[in-house]
Design an enzyme around this catalytic site. Structure first.
Site, PDB file in Angstrom:
ATOM      1  N   TYR A  11      -2.892  -1.168  10.454  1.00 38.40           N
ATOM      2  CA  TYR A  11      -2.810  -1.358   8.999  1.00 38.40           C
ATOM      3  C   TYR A  11      -1.480  -0.837   8.446  1.00 38.40           C
ATOM      4  CZ  TYR A  11      -4.216  -1.117   4.072  1.00 38.40           C
ATOM      5  OH  TYR A  11      -4.290  -1.270   2.708  1.00 38.40           O
TER       6      TYR A  11
ATOM      7  N   SER B 124       0.868  -1.180   0.000  1.00 41.39           N
ATOM      8  CA  SER B 124       0.000   0.000   0.000  1.00 41.39           C
ATOM      9  C   SER B 124       0.899   1.222   0.000  1.00 41.39           C
ATOM     10  CB  SER B 124      -0.852   0.005   1.270  1.00 41.39           C
ATOM     11  OG  SER B 124      -1.422   1.281   1.503  1.00 41.39           O
TER      12      SER B 124
HETATM   13  C1  BGC Z   1      -6.257   1.533   1.963  1.00 40.60           C
HETATM   14  C2  BGC Z   1      -7.405   2.405   1.495  1.00 40.60           C
HETATM   15  C3  BGC Z   1      -6.928   3.826   1.264  1.00 40.60           C
HETATM   16  C4  BGC Z   1      -5.673   3.861   0.424  1.00 40.60           C
HETATM   17  C5  BGC Z   1      -5.103   5.270   0.300  1.00 40.60           C
HETATM   18  C6  BGC Z   1      -5.123   1.659   0.994  1.00 40.60           C
HETATM   19  O1  BGC Z   1      -4.052   0.846   1.358  1.00 40.60           O
HETATM   20  O2  BGC Z   1      -6.689   0.189   2.077  1.00 40.60           O
HETATM   21  O3  BGC Z   1      -8.451   2.380   2.447  1.00 40.60           O
HETATM   22  O4  BGC Z   1      -7.958   4.556   0.608  1.00 40.60           O
HETATM   23  O5  BGC Z   1      -4.703   3.019   0.976  1.00 40.60           O
HETATM   24  O6  BGC Z   1      -5.054   5.933   1.532  1.00 40.60           O
END
Ligand code: BGC
Length: 293
Positions: free
Chosen positions: A191, A178
């Site tokens: 996360y 991410s």
């Molecule tokens: C998340 C999303 C978020 C995006 C940008 C992703 O890794 O799961 O919820 O919109 O990152 O912030």
């Protein structure tokens, strides 16, 4: 349309979603004979990646943990592209389930060449009210789950080695990371920590496996239109807010990620290992600095 005209047409202010800016790019058959397993393949980015790999020629094992009917639908679409599909239930945070799933996929297809550890979730909370369970669940699925899956894939890739005429590599791993492996995220400590962990896990695996001709990379999606972040794009106000974080001024589509996954899995990326390919419309470019600093 010339580039200049197209640039003029691009919104300079936060704008609502424009369907005309969504790419529709066909896939080349660069993955024929290279079976793949994709976790969390029954929705969102995982589904798009499974369909992209299939359109590029791969047979695909479709992992899910809930909603088997959606996994079956993805499998039918894969078969519609003339490829084989198998649907496999497993909670990626459970060692025995992951090992059984990889064994079943290898039995079905004979081997695997591509492993996409995509399954992930969010359980958001301010730090002071984040429970240990919220922490453990997110780390368990997003980080431990990717370790378990890619360890199982590595065992098969190393056992089998390079197959001449199929791929220059003995196997290709793609970890779904991410932008939050790099961008801190208040209210999402679990996360962001899981994604930060994926960076080091992916690079350490890449370093360890390169001499065995296994390539290991990650994709760092930004804001992609999937169920995980629906509140961030499903109303005009939320979408306008989101666009303040996206210099390229459109939300990402799941197929944007699938295109990157097919490229990373193909021999076109044969000299690429240990990198995170951000697919984020510039979200990692510190857009707040465009006008200040
Ligand atoms: C998340 C999303 C978020 C995006 C940008 C992703 O890794 O799961 O919820 O919109 O990152 O912030």
């Amino acid at each position: 349309m010339t580039d200049a005209q197209q640039a003029q047409d691009k919104p300079t202010q936060p704008a609502e979603f424009d369907a005309g800016r969504v790419p529709k790019i066909a896939y080349n058959p660069v993955l024929v004979g290279q079976p793949a397993l994709v976790t969390g393949a029954n929705s969102g980015i995982g589904e798009a990646v499974a369909l992209g790999l299939a359109q590029a020629g791969a047979d695909v094992a479709v992992n899910y943990v809930t909603h088997p009917e959606t996994a079956e639908e993805v499998a039918h679409k894969i078969e519609g592209f003339g490829r084989k599909a198998i649907v496999l239930k497993a909670d990626v945070s459970k060692e025995d389930e992951v090992d059984a799933m990889y064994a079943a996929a290898i039995k079905e297809f004979g081997t695997l060449h591509i492993s996409v550890s995509n399954a992930g979730l969010q359980q958001d909370s301010p730090l002071t009210s984040m429970t240990l369970q919220q922490w453990n669940t997110v780390i368990g699925v997003n980080l431990t789950g990717q370790f378990l899956c890619q360890r199982a894939a590595a065992r098969e890739f190393l056992r089998r080695g390079v197959v001449k005429g199929v791929s220059l590599a003995a196997g290709k791993m793609i970890c779904m990371s991410s932008v939050h492996q790099q961008i801190p995220w208040a209210g999402h400590v679990n996360y962001a920590s899981s994604k930060g962990g994926i960076l080091m896990m992916m690079q350490s695996m890449a370093q360890e496996l390169a001499p065995h001709f296994v390539r290991v990379n990650a994709i760092g999606p930004g804001a992609i239109r999937t169920p995980i972040n629906k509140p961030a794009w499903s109303t005009p106000d939320a979408y306008a807010d989101l666009m303040t974080l996206v210099p390229y001024k459109r939300i990402g589509e799941p197929d944007d990620i699938a295109q990157a996954a097919v490229w990373l899995a193909s021999d076109s990326a044969d000299y690429v290992t240990g990198v995170t390919l951000f697919v984020d419309g510039g979200m990692t470019l510190y857009p707040g600095f465009a006008t200040g600093g």
